[in-house]
Design a protein around this motif. Sequence first.
Motif, mmCIF file in Angstrom:
data_model
loop_
_atom_site.group_PDB
_atom_site.id
_atom_site.type_symbol
_atom_site.label_atom_id
_atom_site.label_comp_id
_atom_site.label_asym_id
_atom_site.label_seq_id
_atom_site.Cartn_x
_atom_site.Cartn_y
_atom_site.Cartn_z
ATOM 1 N N LEU A 1 -120.521 61.602 -5.533
ATOM 2 C CA LEU A 1 -119.800 60.324 -5.400
ATOM 3 C C LEU A 1 -120.570 59.358 -4.496
ATOM 4 N N ALA A 2 -121.118 59.897 -3.391
ATOM 5 C CA ALA A 2 -121.889 59.045 -2.475
ATOM 6 C C ALA A 2 -123.123 58.494 -3.167
ATOM 7 N N PHE A 3 -123.783 59.316 -4.016
ATOM 8 C CA PHE A 3 -124.970 58.848 -4.735
ATOM 9 C C PHE A 3 -124.596 57.737 -5.708
ATOM 10 N N ASN A 4 -123.495 57.933 -6.446
ATOM 11 C CA ASN A 4 -123.050 56.917 -7.411
ATOM 12 C C ASN A 4 -122.706 55.607 -6.722
ATOM 13 N N ASN A 5 -122.247 55.697 -5.478
ATOM 14 C CA ASN A 5 -121.913 54.489 -4.715
ATOM 15 C C ASN A 5 -123.115 53.943 -3.953
ATOM 16 N N GLN A 6 -124.282 54.585 -4.179
ATOM 17 C CA GLN A 6 -125.547 54.185 -3.560
ATOM 18 C C GLN A 6 -125.466 54.188 -2.026
ATOM 19 N N GLU A 7 -124.768 55.185 -1.489
ATOM 20 C CA GLU A 7 -124.701 55.371 -0.038
ATOM 21 C C GLU A 7 -125.836 56.310 0.362
ATOM 22 N N ALA A 8 -127.048 55.761 0.440
ATOM 23 C CA ALA A 8 -128.257 56.566 0.594
ATOM 24 C C ALA A 8 -128.245 57.422 1.849
ATOM 25 N N GLU A 9 -127.908 56.842 2.975
ATOM 26 C CA GLU A 9 -127.948 57.597 4.234
ATOM 27 C C GLU A 9 -126.958 58.746 4.221
ATOM 28 N N LYS A 10 -125.797 58.501 3.634
ATOM 29 C CA LYS A 10 -124.784 59.562 3.557
ATOM 30 C C LYS A 10 -125.270 60.699 2.666
ATOM 31 N N VAL A 11 -125.915 60.343 1.543
ATOM 32 C CA VAL A 11 -126.437 61.363 0.621
ATOM 33 C C VAL A 11 -127.514 62.192 1.324
ATOM 34 N N LYS A 12 -128.425 61.526 2.037
ATOM 35 C CA LYS A 12 -129.491 62.249 2.733
ATOM 36 C C LYS A 12 -128.909 63.190 3.782
ATOM 37 N N LEU A 13 -127.902 62.735 4.495
ATOM 38 C CA LEU A 13 -127.252 63.571 5.502
ATOM 39 C C LEU A 13 -126.631 64.809 4.864
ATOM 40 N N LEU A 14 -125.900 64.604 3.746
ATOM 41 C CA LEU A 14 -125.248 65.723 3.051
ATOM 42 C C LEU A 14 -126.285 66.702 2.486
ATOM 43 N N CYS A 15 -127.365 66.159 1.910
ATOM 44 C CA CYS A 15 -128.409 67.025 1.334
ATOM 45 C C CYS A 15 -129.100 67.847 2.420
ATOM 46 N N ASN A 16 -129.413 67.213 3.534
ATOM 47 C CA ASN A 16 -130.084 67.933 4.622
ATOM 48 C C ASN A 16 -129.179 68.993 5.231
ATOM 49 N N GLN A 17 -127.889 68.705 5.284
ATOM 50 C CA GLN A 17 -126.937 69.713 5.761
ATOM 51 C C GLN A 17 -126.890 70.901 4.808
ATOM 52 N N ALA A 18 -126.912 70.598 3.495
ATOM 53 C CA ALA A 18 -126.887 71.663 2.486
ATOM 54 C C ALA A 18 -128.152 72.521 2.569
ATOM 55 N N ILE A 19 -129.298 71.873 2.809
ATOM 56 C CA ILE A 19 -130.565 72.597 2.912
ATOM 57 C C ILE A 19 -130.601 73.455 4.182
ATOM 58 N N GLU A 20 -130.053 72.911 5.278
ATOM 59 C CA GLU A 20 -129.991 73.669 6.530
ATOM 60 C C GLU A 20 -129.150 74.934 6.348
ATOM 61 N N TYR A 21 -128.105 74.808 5.573
ATOM 62 C CA TYR A 21 -127.227 75.952 5.307
ATOM 63 C C TYR A 21 -127.891 76.940 4.352
ATOM 64 N N ASN A 22 -128.628 76.404 3.346
ATOM 65 C CA ASN A 22 -129.280 77.253 2.339
ATOM 66 C C ASN A 22 -130.642 76.657 2.001
ATOM 67 N N LYS A 23 -131.701 77.270 2.537
ATOM 68 C CA LYS A 23 -133.059 76.755 2.354
ATOM 69 C C LYS A 23 -133.494 76.758 0.887
ATOM 70 N N SER A 24 -132.798 77.510 0.054
ATOM 71 C CA SER A 24 -133.157 77.604 -1.371
ATOM 72 C C SER A 24 -132.308 76.709 -2.259
ATOM 73 N N ASN A 25 -131.736 75.660 -1.685
ATOM 74 C CA ASN A 25 -130.861 74.753 -2.448
ATOM 75 C C ASN A 25 -131.734 73.729 -3.191
ATOM 76 N N ASP A 26 -132.196 74.109 -4.381
ATOM 77 C CA ASP A 26 -133.085 73.243 -5.160
ATOM 78 C C ASP A 26 -132.416 71.927 -5.543
ATOM 79 N N ALA A 27 -131.109 71.989 -5.826
ATOM 80 C CA ALA A 27 -130.392 70.775 -6.247
ATOM 81 C C ALA A 27 -130.371 69.736 -5.134
ATOM 82 N N ALA A 28 -130.276 70.194 -3.893
ATOM 83 C CA ALA A 28 -130.248 69.260 -2.761
ATOM 84 C C ALA A 28 -131.603 68.554 -2.631
#
Length: 295
Positions: A1-28
């Motif tokens: 939803l954040a990506f569709n709304n072009q909320e870039a900083e929020k998307v980057k924050l969420l993706c980095n959090q997902a990667i921190e939790y799981n280093k193998s998160n290819d989708a992030a």
Amino acid sequence: LAFNNQEAEKVKLLCNQAIEYNKSNDAAYYMLSKIYLMEGDNQAAENALRKAVGIDSSNYYYSATLGAVLVQNNDFVSAIKLYEWLINRFPSKTESYMPLIDLYIPRGQAEKAFELADRMEKNIGPNEQSTMTRFRLYSAAREHQKALDELLRADQVTPNEMYETYIADLYAGLGKDSSALVYYSKALENQKDIYGSAHPFVAECFVKLSQVYRKQGQFGPAAKNMMESLNVLLQLEEYNERDVISHFQKADAWLCSMEVTPHNNIDLYQLKAELSRHFSKYSSHSGKKIRLKNI
């Protein structure tokens, strides 16, 4: 939803959090690459995509997107290697063939481009991309007969207005005017079926017909086809004003070149009347003043 709304900083924050939790998160990583591309940071996008591909090399879209980014980043050697790997791994994915062919051709690797076009046709059947690749290669090598034969073969299998236009262009260039007229006429009918009667391609085809007729000294058909082109242009919501004025002047000049005979006197009168009608309609609509000899 954040990506569709072009909320870039929020998307980057969420993706980095997902990667921190799981280093193998290819989708992030892939989502991060899309944000970086949107921001114009191609190098960061490439880095994120390399991570995604490293985690899941079976995902075609990760690798295909990385290939496109490598080209944008001018890393052509890596792009060629990646596209070659992609085609071996996913031979039925047509999207990989043309980028690789477009990388081969400017580097003088015509043989590889020919081989790839043949391979594409073998894997997915006759198609416009492989035909036009061979046509481009033959044309670049000035092997005009081979270029013509390639298009004629393809047009017999799948009639195509683009093939027919190029065939007619080649015939016109070779001085085979009668054959050029046949194929411009075929292309014109197919263009009308595909795009409708009011389309720039249709207008251009009428112009090409008029040019061949003029070359043959048939000024009546030349002027008539130029006026048909005019009629199409004037139906378009947007048109190039210089094209319209040029069409008026050419049609007028070609009518002036017609020799009046008892056989064509009526035709000449009708063509002049048609030109006058077009001219009056355009002049009143645009307010432009054009000097024509016949009016």
